[in-house]
Design a protein around this motif. Sequence first.
Motif, short mmCIF file in Angstrom:
data_model
loop_
_atom_site.label_atom_id
_atom_site.label_comp_id
_atom_site.label_asym_id
_atom_site.label_seq_id
_atom_site.Cartn_x
_atom_site.Cartn_y
_atom_site.Cartn_z
N GLU A 158 19.26 92.44 0.65
CA GLU A 158 20.30 93.35 1.13
C GLU A 158 20.43 94.55 0.20
O GLU A 158 20.67 95.68 0.65
CB GLU A 158 21.63 92.60 1.25
CG GLU A 158 21.58 91.52 2.32
CD GLU A 158 22.76 90.57 2.28
OE1 GLU A 158 23.05 89.97 3.33
OE2 GLU A 158 23.40 90.41 1.22
N PHE A 161 17.73 96.84 1.17
CA PHE A 161 18.08 97.47 2.44
C PHE A 161 19.05 98.63 2.20
O PHE A 161 18.90 99.72 2.76
CB PHE A 161 18.69 96.45 3.39
CG PHE A 161 19.12 97.01 4.71
CD1 PHE A 161 18.23 97.11 5.76
CD2 PHE A 161 20.42 97.47 4.89
CE1 PHE A 161 18.62 97.65 6.99
CE2 PHE A 161 20.82 98.01 6.11
CZ PHE A 161 19.92 98.10 7.16
N ILE A 162 20.07 98.42 1.38
CA ILE A 162 21.06 99.46 1.09
C ILE A 162 20.40 100.63 0.38
O ILE A 162 20.65 101.80 0.70
CB ILE A 162 22.23 98.89 0.26
CG1 ILE A 162 23.01 97.87 1.09
CG2 ILE A 162 23.15 100.01 -0.24
CD1 ILE A 162 23.96 97.00 0.28
N ASN A 165 18.35 102.36 3.19
CA ASN A 165 19.02 102.80 4.42
C ASN A 165 20.44 103.30 4.22
O ASN A 165 21.03 103.85 5.16
CB ASN A 165 19.03 101.66 5.44
CG ASN A 165 17.64 101.20 5.77
OD1 ASN A 165 16.91 101.88 6.48
ND2 ASN A 165 17.25 100.05 5.24
N ASP A 168 26.31 102.72 4.73
CA ASP A 168 26.84 102.70 6.10
C ASP A 168 25.99 101.84 7.03
O ASP A 168 26.51 101.10 7.87
CB ASP A 168 26.98 104.11 6.67
CG ASP A 168 28.12 104.88 6.02
OD1 ASP A 168 29.05 104.23 5.48
OD2 ASP A 168 28.09 106.12 6.04
N ALA A 169 24.68 101.91 6.88
CA ALA A 169 23.78 101.09 7.70
C ALA A 169 24.01 99.60 7.42
O ALA A 169 23.99 98.77 8.33
CB ALA A 169 22.33 101.46 7.44
N PHE A 170 24.27 99.26 6.17
CA PHE A 170 24.54 97.86 5.82
C PHE A 170 25.90 97.42 6.38
O PHE A 170 26.02 96.33 6.92
CB PHE A 170 24.49 97.66 4.31
CG PHE A 170 24.72 96.23 3.89
CD1 PHE A 170 23.80 95.25 4.18
CD2 PHE A 170 25.88 95.87 3.21
CE1 PHE A 170 24.00 93.93 3.80
CE2 PHE A 170 26.10 94.56 2.83
CZ PHE A 170 25.16 93.59 3.12
N ARG A 171 26.89 98.28 6.26
CA ARG A 171 28.22 97.94 6.78
C ARG A 171 28.19 97.67 8.28
O ARG A 171 29.00 96.89 8.78
CB ARG A 171 29.21 99.08 6.51
CG ARG A 171 29.73 99.11 5.13
CD ARG A 171 30.87 100.11 5.05
NE ARG A 171 30.95 100.61 3.70
CZ ARG A 171 31.47 101.76 3.36
NH1 ARG A 171 31.94 102.58 4.27
NH2 ARG A 171 31.52 102.12 2.12
N ASP A 172 27.27 98.33 8.98
CA ASP A 172 27.17 98.16 10.43
C ASP A 172 26.59 96.80 10.83
O ASP A 172 26.67 96.42 11.99
CB ASP A 172 26.32 99.27 11.04
CG ASP A 172 27.03 100.62 11.02
OD1 ASP A 172 28.26 100.65 10.84
OD2 ASP A 172 26.32 101.65 11.15
N LEU A 173 26.00 96.09 9.89
CA LEU A 173 25.45 94.77 10.18
C LEU A 173 26.58 93.74 10.26
O LEU A 173 27.69 93.97 9.76
CB LEU A 173 24.44 94.36 9.10
CG LEU A 173 23.24 95.30 8.92
CD1 LEU A 173 22.40 94.86 7.72
CD2 LEU A 173 22.41 95.33 10.19
#
Length: 186
Positions: A158, A161-162, A165, A168-173
């Motif tokens: 993760e 990933f952060i 990306n 914000d992209a991680f928060r959307d998961l």
Amino acid sequence: MQTRVERYLAHLDDLSGGQEPKFTPFRSTKPGMRDVTAIVYHDFPKPGFVTGLTYGLSLSGHSCWTRSTPELCISVRSTDDAWAWAIAYLAERLRGGDCHFAYGDTIGFGERISKESDMDAFVLSTPAGLAEEDFLGIDVGDDLPVTIIGCYPIHSSERRFIQDNGLDAFRDLDWDPYDVTRATVV
């Protein structure tokens, strides 16, 4: 007149409803810098949670800190103080260097944070469950107020990933920021 630390602790007393915390000092490894203390609350904000905050990071100074100085906060569904100790340890080790403890930063811990979890990193963001006035602009009597920065335990995958990306992209998961036993979401 209250000292800086008394003002900060009074603010935490207001947030916790006067609950008595446990204090664990982390001795400074940096010449000329004070210790960092882990301030640990059990069953706060609700039963089955441990919440930890730091004191001492904001004393270290950083050229990026022009509006406020940070202290860290973690709140997870656990009874293990290791979560609070981990953020205090990182605050002590990383202060005064390249890490400026800003929203979106990720920090690797280098090993499992707690025996109950495979998580080994953190992402920094606004602290969950606190109103803006509770974490922004805390008057401690200095030129710059203190801002409480939320720390969320994550897996190494993760973290990558952060970094690739963005936060914000991680928060959307679909993930639970309080669950330290959750599987990785990427």
